[in-house]
Design an enzyme around this catalytic site. Structure first.
Site, PDB file in Angstrom:
ATOM      1  N   GLY A   1       0.833  -1.198   0.000  1.00  0.00           N
ATOM      2  CA  GLY A   1       0.000   0.000   0.000  1.00  0.00           C
ATOM      3  C   GLY A   1       0.862   1.239   0.000  1.00  0.00           C
ATOM      4  CB  THR A   2       3.443   2.486  -0.914  1.00  0.00           C
ATOM      5  OG1 THR A   2       4.236   3.636  -0.844  1.00  0.00           O
ATOM      6  CG2 THR A   2       4.020   1.580  -1.965  1.00  0.00           C
ATOM      7  CB  THR A   3       1.922   6.169  -4.717  1.00  0.00           C
ATOM      8  OG1 THR A   3       0.596   5.853  -4.374  1.00  0.00           O
ATOM      9  CG2 THR A   3       2.011   6.440  -6.204  1.00  0.00           C
TER      10      THR A   3
ATOM     11  CE  LYS B   1       5.331   4.820   2.100  1.00  0.00           C
ATOM     12  NZ  LYS B   1       4.033   4.550   1.554  1.00  0.00           N
TER      13      LYS B   1
END
Lengths: 204, 273
Positions: free
Chosen positions: B57-59, B90
């Site tokens: 769950g990330t971009t 990140k």
């Protein structure tokens, strides 16, 4: 993720001094994807009675339509508006009718009863009523909402202070939930007026 | 289970096959695996992987353009529906001229990127020159391949500048390694790709590329529930990487779409449904 978390929602209602406030988020999603940021979860039954529905969006809309129908029928027969306590019992009965194939939503009912005494209650998806004197919450962010409301609530707040409190509780709780948020919708109802406001929230 | 433990040692790796094979001395060979003692091997493997594997769950995104490589990411960590943090780093700084992005398990990404940094430094000391981006990504991909099926969750991009110019590789926990010009990884990647692909030109300036990267992350955080927080953007040029911006996405929304102040009205209308 469970079916109750499919669309994502957050609804909260609070009691003040001869007034109440009911608030919800505005997101409609399909699991993690956001589809709309202006979804209406809170609806007016009559000037002193509001219902907010959290859970599966299709059931939110259908249940609301059924309840409006029943209330209009009541108005025609009794020539008056329904009291909030009576309406809560009606909702509970309608939900229990579908005990073995329930509407997948949790209603939050808020209204002004006799002598403009505020009334709030919530229910699970099969109609178990939970009355409260201070606040009720429902939706995917409900645990955060419980914490925020418990910390911020004071009894006998006036309309403006109640608005501030419920808005802060709602926004801070949905900011910890992936599935709800993207703005807020708050109704503050006193015996003489209804104030509807849209909250600017984090859109992520 | 016999793992390839060269990631944990600084000396020569152990050989997996019979140690009497002289040809394999000095090479890092594929380790042999003992199998777990269970009646349902496939089911056990599936369960083990599902237990450890968090959703990506990330971009994150990265693209090569005229002036180097642009790397951008959001900063939200989510556990199911709960947001556990809005301020996760990140973009990992492997060394002053190489960056890695984090998608998947935070611990996995942090550990293996740091490990990669150690290996890159050892390479520099042994060969008196910097390692190429191609070489660095290959080291990481080979290491992850040897742990295939064990539940590591890593979806990373290695971006850097070496003698051949800007380099960008995508490496994941399946052991896949792809060279490319534009990548986006994570649950918000489809939304980021939409904005990135439509706005991309090779001949952009650094400011235009910065705005494109930031906008792509913003749009992904708007649509994806598991992305949000702060949009960080880094630029990798011939002299190494530099952090260009870190904007809170909540404020970015109102910057891109300002709201005209609405007045509160008394609402006494029919319930029109």
């Amino acid at each position: 993720m469970s079916i109750f978390e499919y669309n994502g929602s957050a609804v909260v209602a609070m009691v003040g001094k001869n007034c109440f406030a009911i608030a919800s988020d505005r997101r409609l999603g399909v699991q993690l994807q956001t589809i709309a940021t202006d979804f209406k979860r809170i609806s007016k039954i009559h000037d002193h009675l509001f219902i907010g529905l959290s859970g599966l969006a299709t059931d939110v809309q259908t249940l609301y339509q059924r309840l409006v129908f029943r209330h209009k029928l009541y108005q025609l027969r009794e020539e008056r508006d329904m009291k909030p306590e009576t309406f809560a019992s009606l909702v509970s009965a309608i939900l229990y009718e579908k005990r073995f194939g329930p509407y997948l939503c949790q209603p939050v009912i808020a209204g002004l009863g006799d002598d403009n005494k505020p009334f709030i209650c919530t229910m699970d998806s099969i109609g178990a009523k939970e009355l409260a004197k201070d606040f009720v919450v429902s939706g995917t962010a409900s645990e955060s909402l419980y914490g925020a409301c418990e910390a911020m609530f004071k009894p006998d707040m006036e309309a403006e202070e109640l608005f501030e409190t419920i808005s802060q509780a709602l926004l801070s709780s949905v900011d910890r939930d992936c599935l709800s948020g993207w703005g807020g919708h708050v109704y503050v109802v006193t015996p003489n007026e209804i104030k509807e406001r849209i909250l600017k929230g984090r859109m992520d | 289970m016999k793992l390839d433990t060269s990631g944990f040692e600084t000396t020569m790796p152990m050989i997996g096959f019979g140690s009497n094979n002289d040809m394999l001395d000095g090479f890092c060979s594929v380790p042999s695996f003992d199998l777990p003692r269970t009646t349902d091997f496939d089911g056990f493997q599936k369960e083990a992987v599902q237990m450890v594997k968090p959703a990506k769950g990330t971009t994150t995104l990265a693209f090569i353009f005229k002036e180097g490589v642009m790397v951008a990411a959001d900063s939200r960590a989510s556990m199911g529906g709960y947001i556990s943090s809005q301020s996760v780093k990140k973009i990992i700084e492997i060394n002053p001229y190489m960056l890695g992005t984090m998608a998947g398990g935070a611990a996995d990404c942090q550990f293996w990127h740091r490990n990669l940094g150690i290996k890159c430094r050892l390479h520099e000391l042994a060969n008196k020159r910097r390692i190429s981006v191609s070489g660095a990504s290959k080291l990481l991909a080979n290491m992850l391949y040897s742990y295939r099926g064990m539940g590591l969750s890593v979806g990373t991009m290695i971006a850097g500048w070496d003698e051949t110019g800007p380099g960008l590789y995508y490496v994941d926990n399946e052991g896949g390694r792809l060279k490319g010009d534009r990548f986006s990884v994570g649950s918000g990647s489809p939304y980021a790709y939409g904005v990135l692909d439509s706005g991309y030109k090779f001949d952009m300036s650094v400011e235009e590329a910065l705005e494109l990267a930031r906008r792509s992350i913003y749009h992904a955080t708007f649509r994806d529930g598991a992305s949000g927080g702060v949009a960080s953007v880094y630029h990798v040029g011939p002299n190494g990487w530099k952090k260009l911006s870190g904007d809170d996405v909540g404020e970015l929304h109102y910057h891109y779409y300002p709201v005209a102040p609405a007045t509160a009205e008394h609402v006494m209308e029919e319930a029109a449904e």
